[in-house]
Motif scaffolding. Structure first.
Motif, PDB file in Angstrom:
ATOM      1  N   GLY A 259       0.773  -1.180  -0.007  1.00 43.22           N
ATOM      2  CA  GLY A 259      -0.030  -0.130   0.021  1.00 43.22           C
ATOM      3  C   GLY A 259       0.739   0.940   0.013  1.00 43.22           C
ATOM      4  N   ASP A 260       2.189   0.999   0.447  1.00 42.06           N
ATOM      5  CA  ASP A 260       2.942   2.248   0.333  1.00 42.06           C
ATOM      6  C   ASP A 260       3.279   2.761  -1.047  1.00 42.06           C
ATOM      7  OD1 ASP A 260       3.350   2.072   2.952  1.00 42.06           O
ATOM      8  OD2 ASP A 260       5.156   1.266   3.319  1.00 42.06           O
ATOM      9  N   ALA A 261       3.055   4.221  -1.212  1.00 40.86           N
ATOM     10  CA  ALA A 261       3.620   4.891  -2.334  1.00 40.86           C
ATOM     11  C   ALA A 261       5.078   5.287  -2.352  1.00 40.86           C
ATOM     12  CB  ALA A 261       2.785   5.958  -2.729  1.00 40.86           C
ATOM     13  N   VAL A 262       6.125   4.851  -2.961  1.00 36.84           N
ATOM     14  CA  VAL A 262       7.546   5.304  -2.938  1.00 36.84           C
ATOM     15  C   VAL A 262       7.996   5.485  -4.524  1.00 36.84           C
ATOM     16  CG1 VAL A 262       7.666   3.577  -0.801  1.00 36.84           C
ATOM     17  CG2 VAL A 262       8.130   2.850  -3.265  1.00 36.84           C
ATOM     18  N   GLU A 263       9.271   5.951  -4.190  1.00 34.79           N
ATOM     19  CA  GLU A 263       9.761   6.435  -5.457  1.00 34.79           C
ATOM     20  C   GLU A 263      11.031   5.552  -5.677  1.00 34.79           C
ATOM     21  OE1 GLU A 263      11.592  10.381  -5.689  1.00 34.79           O
ATOM     22  OE2 GLU A 263       9.947  11.363  -6.445  1.00 34.79           O
TER      23      GLU A 263
ATOM     24  N   THR B 114       7.219   7.011  -9.737  1.00 35.99           N
ATOM     25  CA  THR B 114       6.526   6.630  -8.354  1.00 35.99           C
ATOM     26  C   THR B 114       5.813   5.464  -8.367  1.00 35.99           C
ATOM     27  OG1 THR B 114       6.253   9.128  -7.817  1.00 35.99           O
ATOM     28  CG2 THR B 114       4.897   7.825  -6.649  1.00 35.99           C
ATOM     29  N   VAL B 115       5.668   4.605  -7.451  1.00 37.60           N
ATOM     30  CA  VAL B 115       5.105   3.557  -7.717  1.00 37.60           C
ATOM     31  C   VAL B 115       4.371   3.002  -6.483  1.00 37.60           C
ATOM     32  CG1 VAL B 115       6.427   2.200  -9.418  1.00 37.60           C
ATOM     33  CG2 VAL B 115       7.105   2.058  -6.951  1.00 37.60           C
ATOM     34  N   LYS B 116       3.568   2.276  -6.391  1.00 38.13           N
ATOM     35  CA  LYS B 116       2.510   1.662  -5.136  1.00 38.13           C
ATOM     36  C   LYS B 116       3.081   0.213  -4.939  1.00 38.13           C
ATOM     37  CE  LYS B 116      -2.013   1.102  -3.470  1.00 38.13           C
ATOM     38  NZ  LYS B 116      -3.423   1.278  -3.433  1.00 38.13           N
ATOM     39  N   ILE B 117       3.362  -0.249  -3.665  1.00 33.52           N
ATOM     40  CA  ILE B 117       3.538  -1.341  -3.391  1.00 33.52           C
ATOM     41  C   ILE B 117       2.088  -2.227  -3.342  1.00 33.52           C
ATOM     42  CG2 ILE B 117       4.497  -3.038  -1.878  1.00 33.52           C
ATOM     43  CD1 ILE B 117       6.610  -0.911  -0.803  1.00 33.52           C
TER      44      ILE B 117
ATOM     45  N   ARG C 167      10.237 -10.861  -3.088  1.00 32.24           N
ATOM     46  CA  ARG C 167       9.744 -10.460  -4.252  1.00 32.24           C
ATOM     47  C   ARG C 167       8.835  -9.287  -3.884  1.00 32.24           C
ATOM     48  NH1 ARG C 167       7.948 -16.380  -6.640  1.00 32.24           N
ATOM     49  NH2 ARG C 167       9.779 -17.095  -7.164  1.00 32.24           N
ATOM     50  N   VAL C 168       8.827  -8.189  -4.706  1.00 32.70           N
ATOM     51  CA  VAL C 168       7.754  -7.109  -4.542  1.00 32.70           C
ATOM     52  C   VAL C 168       7.006  -7.117  -5.857  1.00 32.70           C
ATOM     53  CG1 VAL C 168       7.814  -4.753  -4.077  1.00 32.70           C
ATOM     54  CG2 VAL C 168       9.564  -6.081  -3.227  1.00 32.70           C
ATOM     55  N   SER C 169       5.713  -6.712  -5.715  1.00 34.82           N
ATOM     56  CA  SER C 169       5.042  -6.407  -7.003  1.00 34.82           C
ATOM     57  C   SER C 169       4.675  -4.991  -7.044  1.00 34.82           C
ATOM     58  CB  SER C 169       3.750  -7.140  -6.858  1.00 34.82           C
ATOM     59  OG  SER C 169       3.856  -8.546  -7.131  1.00 34.82           O
ATOM     60  N   LEU C 170       4.577  -4.322  -7.849  1.00 32.61           N
ATOM     61  CA  LEU C 170       4.657  -2.967  -7.990  1.00 32.61           C
ATOM     62  C   LEU C 170       3.715  -2.391  -8.964  1.00 32.61           C
ATOM     63  CD1 LEU C 170       8.449  -1.799  -7.678  1.00 32.61           C
ATOM     64  CD2 LEU C 170       6.606  -1.821  -5.881  1.00 32.61           C
ATOM     65  N   SER C 171       3.137  -1.140  -8.731  1.00 35.63           N
ATOM     66  CA  SER C 171       1.962  -0.630  -9.855  1.00 35.63           C
ATOM     67  C   SER C 171       2.294   0.836  -9.916  1.00 35.63           C
ATOM     68  CB  SER C 171       0.695  -0.979  -9.249  1.00 35.63           C
ATOM     69  OG  SER C 171      -0.174  -0.251 -10.453  1.00 35.63           O
ATOM     70  N   ILE C 172       2.281   1.178 -11.214  1.00 34.32           N
ATOM     71  CA  ILE C 172       2.256   2.578 -11.628  1.00 34.32           C
ATOM     72  C   ILE C 172       1.017   3.216 -11.672  1.00 34.32           C
ATOM     73  CG2 ILE C 172       2.950   4.482 -13.263  1.00 34.32           C
ATOM     74  CD1 ILE C 172       5.476   2.788 -13.936  1.00 34.32           C
ATOM     75  N   LYS C 173       0.311   2.523 -12.261  1.00 30.55           N
ATOM     76  CA  LYS C 173      -1.134   2.930 -12.729  1.00 30.55           C
ATOM     77  C   LYS C 173      -2.137   3.039 -11.594  1.00 30.55           C
ATOM     78  CE  LYS C 173      -3.855  -1.366 -13.887  1.00 30.55           C
ATOM     79  NZ  LYS C 173      -4.573  -2.075 -14.914  1.00 30.55           N
ATOM     80  N   GLU C 174      -1.854   2.502 -10.478  1.00 35.66           N
ATOM     81  CA  GLU C 174      -2.491   2.422  -9.403  1.00 35.66           C
ATOM     82  C   GLU C 174      -2.481   3.942  -8.667  1.00 35.66           C
ATOM     83  OE1 GLU C 174      -4.761   0.359  -7.374  1.00 35.66           O
ATOM     84  OE2 GLU C 174      -4.508  -0.904  -9.183  1.00 35.66           O
TER      85      GLU C 174
END
Length: 401
Positions: free
Chosen positions: A293-297, A344-347, A356-363
């Motif tokens: 849920g965190d948004a990070v760069e 900037t991506v959302k975890i 492993r980490v799944s990320l999203s830009i569109k979120e």
């Protein structure tokens, strides 16, 4: 009664070559010294080169008027032309010969002792007196010994001058009394001492121990850390969890570091160490700093056909699947993203156990709203629906009637 020269010459009291006498120094000239010897019929003289077995520059440095000395008669010169009651000749003495005789005794004793030690494999001490071509010269109780360059030290030496006038312990490599040949070896002594220290040190070490040491040397493959009498190697792969370009960027000679012992090889005298084993991993740090849920760069590190890998912390990369790049359809990730770009991506999910980490830009992007557009017909057929123009085929035939 006057004693004739012939009677003096035949007298049993006459000193002869080989006699050892004791006398008192009565006068010193530049090139000789006179000695009063009781009962001597002639003047007794010691020439400068017979004062000592050492080099004599000034006789007064070795003997003084009034000194009682022991000497050996080396020759008697008679002056047969002088027929007088005066002493008709000179008796030559040598103090050097006495010293040489004593020296030979000492040398014989020294050789006997050296040979005995050589046969028993015992060590000896000797003082280095000079350098020579190919090594050093040492004095062993008056016996000259040679130390070849290859037997001086365990490390390569190009300059041996620092050894001169110092005393060291040696092992006898060769002792040949008959040929006056004595060869010493210091290197083997040092190797035995190092092996002993190494064994003592290994007895105190165990795999898994955490110890403190000092960085002594840095190479392109790792750093050597001093652990008392031995050095252990921290391989470049065991220095840090973080990436670095040069070891000198993270370590310096003289640094005090804590290391874990990860391997011991007493036979080869090697100790493998690790610094990073005592440091938290990047994923352990991430566990305290990130959550779903965190948004990070992050920085785009790699682009593939199925998405892009984004680094959100050093050593922590997550996948932005191609379906998570944009709300719009994306054919290729490279059409939208560039390597090295900051995004900037959302975890979406983070699996610390499997790293492993799944990320999203569109979120994190707002969904675009499309405007409704009425489709225009290809031609205007409104007239076909006009009341004035509406007719049927039957009506058409009726009019014709």
């Amino acid at each position: 009664m006057t004693t004739s020269f012939e009677e003096l010459l035949n007298s049993t009291e006459m000193l002869k070559k080989g006699d050892i006498v004791t006398g008192t120094v009565s006068r010193i000239d530049e090139d000789k010294a006179y000695v009063d010897v009781a009962g001597a019929q002639y003047d007794c003289v010691i020439l400068k080169n017979q004062i000592s077995r050492k080099f004599v520059s000034n006789i007064a440095d070795f003997i003084k008027v009034g000194d009682e000395i022991e000497a050996v008669v080396t020759g008697v010169r008679t002056d047969r032309e002088r027929k007088s009651e005066d002493v008709p000749g000179v008796i030559y003495l040598s103090r050097k010969a006495i010293e040489n005789k004593e020296y030979k005794k000492l040398v014989d004793l020294s050789w006997n002792e050296i040979v005995e030690k050589f046969e028993k494999g015992e060590l000896i001490t000797a003082t280095v007196v000079n350098t020579t071509k190919g090594g050093l010269l040492a004095d062993v109780n008056g016996i000259r010994a040679f130390i070849p360059a290859s037997m001086i030290d365990t490390k390569f030496r190009s300059d041996f001058s620092s050894f001169v006038n110092n005393e060291y312990t040696f092992k006898i490599a060769e002792a040949d009394k008959a040929n006056d040949k004595l060869i010493l070896n210091r290197k083997v002594v040092l190797e035995e001492e190092e092996a002993k220290k190494l064994a003592e040190t290994f007895e105190k070490l165990n795999v898994g121990d955490v110890v403190e040491g000092v960085v002594r040397r840095i190479t392109n493959f790792g750093a050597f850390v001093g652990l008392g009498d031995i050095d252990g190697l921290v391989h470049i792969s065991e220095i840090s969890h973080n990436r670095f370009s040069k070891i000198s960027d993270v370590l310096s000679i003289g640094d005090t570091v804590k290391v874990a012992i990860i391997d011991l090889d007493q036979e080869k005298g090697k100790v493998a160490l690790s610094i990073k084993a005592l440091l938290p991993t990047q994923w352990e740090l991430a566990k305290a700093n990130f959550k779903a849920g965190d948004a990070v760069e992050g920085k785009v590190k790699n682009i593939t056909d199925f998405g892009a890998f984004v680094e959100i912390a050093e050593g922590i990369e997550g996948l932005v699947h191609i379906s998570q790049i944009s709300h719009d359809r994306v054919e290729k990730a490279s059409d939208v993203l560039t390597s090295g770009e900051t995004v900037t991506v959302k975890i979406l999910d983070i699996d610390f156990e499997n790293e492993r980490v799944s990320l999203s830009i569109k979120e994190l992007l707002e969904k675009s709203v499309k405007e409704e557009v009425k489709e225009e017909p290809e031609f205007d057929a409104s007239y076909l629906k006009s009341e004035d123009t509406e007719f049927s085929l039957a009506d058409k035939f009726k009019d014709l009637q």
